[in-house]
Structure formats: structure tokens, C-alpha cells
Design a protein around this motif. Sequence first.
Motif, PDB file in Angstrom:
ATOM      1  N   VAL A 128       6.562   6.581   6.400  1.00 44.87           N
ATOM      2  CA  VAL A 128       7.687   7.335   6.252  1.00 44.87           C
ATOM      3  C   VAL A 128       7.566   8.926   6.907  1.00 44.87           C
ATOM      4  N   ALA A 129       6.460   9.195   6.602  1.00 43.08           N
ATOM      5  CA  ALA A 129       6.179  10.712   6.792  1.00 43.08           C
ATOM      6  C   ALA A 129       6.244  10.876   8.500  1.00 43.08           C
ATOM      7  N   GLU A 130       5.722   9.861   9.282  1.00 43.09           N
ATOM      8  CA  GLU A 130       5.703  10.048  10.562  1.00 43.09           C
ATOM      9  C   GLU A 130       7.318   9.736  11.128  1.00 43.09           C
TER      10      GLU A 130
ATOM     11  N   ASP B 108       0.861  -1.430  -0.149  1.00 43.22           N
ATOM     12  CA  ASP B 108       0.148   0.015   0.012  1.00 43.22           C
ATOM     13  C   ASP B 108       0.942   1.401  -0.194  1.00 43.22           C
ATOM     14  N   VAL B 109       1.036   1.939  -1.218  1.00 41.68           N
ATOM     15  CA  VAL B 109       1.822   3.028  -1.454  1.00 41.68           C
ATOM     16  C   VAL B 109       1.390   4.432  -0.549  1.00 41.68           C
ATOM     17  N   VAL B 110       0.440   4.365  -0.191  1.00 43.36           N
ATOM     18  CA  VAL B 110      -0.191   5.426   0.610  1.00 43.36           C
ATOM     19  C   VAL B 110       0.059   5.254   2.097  1.00 43.36           C
TER      20      VAL B 110
ATOM     21  N   PHE C 186      -1.934   2.131  -7.042  1.00 43.57           N
ATOM     22  CA  PHE C 186      -1.734   3.460  -6.614  1.00 43.57           C
ATOM     23  C   PHE C 186      -2.212   4.404  -7.859  1.00 43.57           C
TER      24      PHE C 186
ATOM     25  N   VAL D 243       2.554   3.234   3.393  1.00 45.23           N
ATOM     26  CA  VAL D 243       4.050   3.231   3.336  1.00 45.23           C
ATOM     27  C   VAL D 243       4.511   5.017   3.580  1.00 45.23           C
ATOM     28  N   ASN D 244       4.107   5.668   2.557  1.00 48.01           N
ATOM     29  CA  ASN D 244       4.174   6.978   2.687  1.00 48.01           C
ATOM     30  C   ASN D 244       3.956   7.655   3.952  1.00 48.01           C
ATOM     31  N   GLU D 245       2.558   7.220   4.605  1.00 45.42           N
ATOM     32  CA  GLU D 245       2.325   7.943   6.030  1.00 45.42           C
ATOM     33  C   GLU D 245       3.327   7.260   6.920  1.00 45.42           C
TER      34      GLU D 245
END
Length: 146
Positions: free
Chosen positions: A13-15, A5-7, A65, A9-11
Motif C-alpha cells: 500500500v505504501a508503494e 501478512d500485515v507488514v 502482527f 500489505v502495508n509495504e
Amino acid sequence: VDGMDVVAVNEAVAEAVARARAGEGPTLIEAETYRYRGHSLADPDVLRTAEEKERFAKQDPIKKFRQYVLDNNLLTEDQLTELENKADASVQEAIEFADSSPKPDKSQLLNNVFADPKGFGIDENGKYRYENPEFITKSAAAGLQL
């Protein structure tokens, strides 16, 4: 985190980035994904069933995605196609560059693979200390164990 789930993973990583920037240290992110093929061309990939592969193919993160981007009006179909074409061209350019580049000398085999493969350091001449014939003699005379 669901590595498919790209979204998500992005969340994650952002955290992690926010924590690091706040001085809270590093974060280990485990992103579980699925490998669609064998480990190499020599791997016949017979340990997984066709059904398993098909099930995971439906969860392909790139396809999912792409649909997310379209569903959320982030890009149009034409914009996505243009990005995909640019990416394909970039990969093809890199392949052509690699194929046309001279092969490195065998002496460079371990360059940039290990910081110091034997743990003995780099000599003044830029070579690994263990490559110096005197290293073994001097180490043995000093009673060092290799």
C-alpha cells in the motif's frame, strides 16, 4: 501480496500511495486472505477440512502482527491489551448505537446503494425518473426502449 501478512500489505500500500502521489496513477492490490468461517450464519461451512482451517488459523494475520509488534518492541503487552480493550469497547458502543437506533423506513431501502439503479437519472422531485408514472408513457411515446 500475501493478505495474511500485515507488514507485506502495508509495504504494498505504501508503494501504491507513493506512485499515486507521484502522478503515476492508481494501483490494484490483490491481497489474498482466508475466510475462517462460512459466508453467513446459514452457511454450514462443510466444504473445508478441519485440517485446512487449523493450518490457516496458525497464519492468522492479527495474531502474527501482534507477535511482530511484541518481537520488535513496538509496544508492550500492556499497551497492546489496552489497545485491544479500546477497540472492543468501540465495537460494543457501535453495536449498542445500531441496536438502539430506529429502523429506517422501507422507502429508504435503495438510498445510497446505487448511484442510479435503473440508469434513468433523478427527477426534479428527487425521485428516480422511472418511479414517475409519466416516465414510461413519455418514453414509450418517444420510442425509447426501456
